[in-house]
Design an enzyme around this catalytic site. Sequence first.
Site, PDB file in Angstrom:
ATOM      1  N   TYR A  69       0.859  -1.185   0.000  1.00  0.00           N
ATOM      2  CA  TYR A  69       0.000   0.000   0.000  1.00  0.00           C
ATOM      3  C   TYR A  69       0.895   1.234   0.000  1.00  0.00           C
ATOM      4  CZ  TYR A  69      -3.337  -3.559   1.666  1.00  0.00           C
ATOM      5  OH  TYR A  69      -4.100  -4.695   1.818  1.00  0.00           O
ATOM      6  N   GLY A 217     -18.202  -5.167   1.435  1.00  0.00           N
ATOM      7  CA  GLY A 217     -18.652  -5.471   0.078  1.00  0.00           C
ATOM      8  C   GLY A 217     -17.779  -4.890  -1.015  1.00  0.00           C
TER       9      GLY A 217
END
Length: 294
Positions: A69, A217
């Site tokens: 990241y 999600g």
Amino acid sequence: MESFLQGQTVSKTFNLGGDLTINRLGYGAMRLTGQPGNFGPYADWEGGKTLLRRAVELGVNFIDTAEAYGPGDNEEIIAAALHPYSADLVIATKGGIRKPAPDDIQADGSPESLRCGVEGSLRRLQRDRIDLYQLHRPDPKVPFAESIQALAALQQEGKIRHIGVSNVTLEQLKAAQAIAPIASVQNRFSLADRSHEAILDYCAAQQIAFIPYGSLGAHPLKRGAPLAQADGVLAHIAQSHGVNPTQIALAWLLHRAPNIILIPGTTTIAHLEDNMKAASLQLEEAELAQLNDL
Ligand SMILES: NC(=O)c1ccc[n+]([C@@H]2O[C@H](COP(=O)([O-])OP(=O)(O)OC[C@H]3O[C@@H](n4cnc5c(N)ncnc54)[C@H](OP(=O)(O)O)[C@@H]3O)[C@@H](O)[C@H]2O)c1
């Protein structure tokens, strides 16, 4: 689904690797990076630091990050915000991925690369030992056992406290366990995507932490809509509790199995505060049954 804690109070903590007590609602820091592609430093660096400090204030003591990241920038913002660390803060990072450009992600699970990755994470996180070091994903070019053996050697040297794996199959998890104790598995899992249910249940039986990513999600494989845009049963249950569907989605995971550790990602303090409230939601048996059937 007998593994649900129906009718029971859901535990708020988990003993990671048997010796690190963490709150089950943690924080996934990945989005505090340059966008698009989680590449480079987070544009609102000071805002990101404020958010991380607020997370800790709200009870987060488990933060997930990765060398990839940024690369590196995400670990650096965590250290910038939180070092010197409180004694109970557990930082989990990952290695084994090279990311030279936003859309160029290459697995590199070679022992040399993992060793170099651990050294870099130790430096950026300003730690002497990494609490949980996860193989980000198996590298098809390197025998899986070689990657795990490299992590086991780093653990024996005291540079890693616990070893975790991510994006693995059940067979890979078992192969890793034959080499070293595995404290955690991080795979995609949510109300909307339960494809890793068998691994979750295996981990629950072995007291291995299961850390779902995409718990809200994001990264959908099966169903397209993020849980924030839920309708039907999820929206109805949320309404009856006076909360958002995302909070019910997180609470469902906390009820699903006691070894689930959540790392929802957010860039806003409002969403962070909402997400943290999910730890206190108690779902009824009938609600769990409806959510299970979604
Ligand atoms: N091991 C792996 O391969 C892997 C892959 C991906 C991610 N991860 C880990 O998993 C963590 C979480 O992943 P993720 O952030 O991609 O997915 P996520 O947690 O499922 O979703 C984050 C998304 O949901 C939104 N959101 C958060 N809280 C919300 C709320 N209360 N209401 C509405 N929307 C909300 C966020 O937007 P806002 O910023 O607007 O809140 C963001 O767009 C990452 O930080 C990383 O640590 C691991």
